[in-house]
Design a protein around this motif. Structure first.
Motif, short mmCIF file in Angstrom:
data_model
loop_
_atom_site.label_atom_id
_atom_site.label_comp_id
_atom_site.label_asym_id
_atom_site.label_seq_id
_atom_site.Cartn_x
_atom_site.Cartn_y
_atom_site.Cartn_z
N PRO A 13 0.84 -1.20 0.00
CA PRO A 13 0.00 0.00 0.00
C PRO A 13 0.88 1.26 0.00
O PRO A 13 2.00 1.26 0.53
CB PRO A 13 -0.80 -0.10 1.29
N GLU A 14 0.36 2.33 -0.57
CA GLU A 14 1.10 3.58 -0.70
C GLU A 14 1.54 4.15 0.66
O GLU A 14 2.57 4.81 0.76
CB GLU A 14 0.21 4.61 -1.42
N VAL A 15 0.79 3.84 1.72
CA VAL A 15 1.12 4.39 3.03
C VAL A 15 2.48 3.91 3.53
O VAL A 15 3.14 4.61 4.30
CB VAL A 15 0.04 4.10 4.10
N VAL A 16 2.93 2.74 3.10
CA VAL A 16 4.22 2.22 3.55
C VAL A 16 5.34 3.18 3.14
O VAL A 16 6.19 3.56 3.93
CB VAL A 16 4.47 0.80 3.01
N ASP A 17 5.33 3.60 1.89
CA ASP A 17 6.32 4.55 1.39
C ASP A 17 6.21 5.88 2.13
O ASP A 17 7.23 6.49 2.48
CB ASP A 17 6.15 4.75 -0.12
N LYS A 18 4.99 6.31 2.41
CA LYS A 18 4.80 7.59 3.11
C LYS A 18 5.29 7.53 4.55
O LYS A 18 5.82 8.51 5.07
CB LYS A 18 3.33 7.99 3.05
N LEU A 40 3.10 16.62 5.98
CA LEU A 40 3.84 16.81 4.73
C LEU A 40 3.68 15.64 3.76
O LEU A 40 3.62 15.84 2.55
CB LEU A 40 5.32 17.03 5.01
N VAL A 41 3.63 14.41 4.29
CA VAL A 41 3.54 13.25 3.40
C VAL A 41 2.10 12.79 3.15
O VAL A 41 1.87 11.95 2.30
CB VAL A 41 4.40 12.06 3.91
N GLY A 42 1.16 13.31 3.93
CA GLY A 42 -0.24 13.00 3.67
C GLY A 42 -0.79 11.74 4.31
O GLY A 42 -1.57 11.02 3.68
N ILE A 43 -0.35 11.44 5.54
CA ILE A 43 -0.92 10.30 6.27
C ILE A 43 -1.32 10.75 7.67
O ILE A 43 -0.94 11.83 8.12
CB ILE A 43 0.08 9.11 6.37
N SER A 44 -2.06 9.91 8.36
CA SER A 44 -2.47 10.23 9.73
C SER A 44 -1.38 9.81 10.71
O SER A 44 -0.54 8.97 10.41
CB SER A 44 -3.77 9.50 10.08
N TYR A 48 1.08 6.38 10.85
CA TYR A 48 2.53 6.46 11.08
C TYR A 48 2.93 5.55 12.23
O TYR A 48 3.84 4.73 12.10
CB TYR A 48 2.95 7.90 11.36
N TYR A 49 2.25 5.67 13.36
CA TYR A 49 2.61 4.88 14.54
C TYR A 49 2.33 3.38 14.34
O TYR A 49 3.01 2.54 14.91
CB TYR A 49 1.91 5.40 15.78
N LYS A 50 1.35 3.05 13.50
CA LYS A 50 1.04 1.65 13.25
C LYS A 50 2.18 0.95 12.52
O LYS A 50 2.51 -0.21 12.81
CB LYS A 50 -0.25 1.55 12.42
N TYR A 51 2.83 1.65 11.58
CA TYR A 51 3.82 1.02 10.72
C TYR A 51 5.28 1.42 10.98
O TYR A 51 6.19 0.76 10.50
CB TYR A 51 3.52 1.32 9.25
N LYS A 52 5.54 2.48 11.73
CA LYS A 52 6.88 3.06 11.80
C LYS A 52 7.97 2.09 12.25
O LYS A 52 9.12 2.22 11.83
CB LYS A 52 6.90 4.30 12.69
N ASP A 53 7.65 1.15 13.10
CA ASP A 53 8.66 0.21 13.60
C ASP A 53 8.74 -1.07 12.78
O ASP A 53 9.48 -1.99 13.15
CB ASP A 53 8.37 -0.14 15.06
N TYR A 54 8.00 -1.12 11.68
CA TYR A 54 7.94 -2.37 10.91
C TYR A 54 8.33 -2.25 9.45
O TYR A 54 8.47 -3.28 8.78
CB TYR A 54 6.52 -2.95 10.99
N VAL A 55 8.49 -1.04 8.94
CA VAL A 55 8.85 -0.89 7.53
C VAL A 55 10.13 -0.07 7.41
O VAL A 55 10.29 0.96 8.06
CB VAL A 55 7.72 -0.23 6.70
N PHE A 56 11.04 -0.57 6.57
CA PHE A 56 12.34 0.07 6.41
C PHE A 56 12.81 -0.09 4.98
O PHE A 56 12.46 -1.06 4.31
CB PHE A 56 13.39 -0.58 7.33
N MET A 57 13.64 0.83 4.57
CA MET A 57 14.32 0.70 3.29
C MET A 57 15.59 -0.09 3.54
O MET A 57 16.25 0.10 4.57
CB MET A 57 14.69 2.09 2.74
#
Length: 144
Positions: A13-18, A40-44, A48-57
């Motif tokens: 989903p697009e939110v992962v990149d955001k 700035l990136v257009g998410i809630s 952010y808090y749901k995914y921030k610790d689980y998605v990385f580049m």
């Protein structure tokens, strides 16, 4: 140990990149607060808090993988040396060691180490350390 995958961003989903972009804005000091970054990136903030610790580049050009463990060592001669020998036998390369003074004959130790060439898994190393003389409370703090 958790399972990790590298997947093509087109299936996510697009939110992962955001979320990644928002975290980068914060880490790079371009914004001071999460609320600024998510706006700035257009998410809630919740997203952010749901995914921030689980998605990385993936880190490009990074040749090292690091882990951090915490342990309690009994204050006997040679205990830390045995821990380091166990880690060396598994080809873990020590980066830092932080040891507190012993209280009631036990000292807390935090060790960061490179696991790029580790023989076996981090779980195998943790199990070996737990079996070591004078070692308790072996905890994996993080893996990079």
């Amino acid at each position: 140990m958790e399972k990790y995958y590298i997947v093509d961003s087109s299936i996510l989903p697009e939110v992962v990149d955001k979320v990644i972009k928002a975290r980068n804005l914060i880490e790079n000091g371009q914004v001071r607060q999460v609320s600024e970054a998510v706006k700035l990136v257009g998410i809630s903030r919740g997203t952010y808090y749901k995914y921030k610790d689980y998605v990385f580049m993936p880190d490009t050009g990074l040749t090292q993988r690091k882990a951090v463990i915490s342990l309690m060592l009994h204050h006997d001669r040679g205990i830390l040396s045995e821990v380091l020998n166990t880690m060396s036998a598994a080809d873990a390369s020590i980066v830092t060691i932080n040891q507190n003074i012993p209280i009631h004959d036990w000292a807390s130790v935090v060790i960061s180490f490179d696991i790029s060439n580790l023989k076996g898994s981090v779980d195998d190393l943790m199990a070996s350390l737990k079996r070591s003389r004078g070692v308790t409370d072996v905890t994996l703090i993080s893996v990079e």
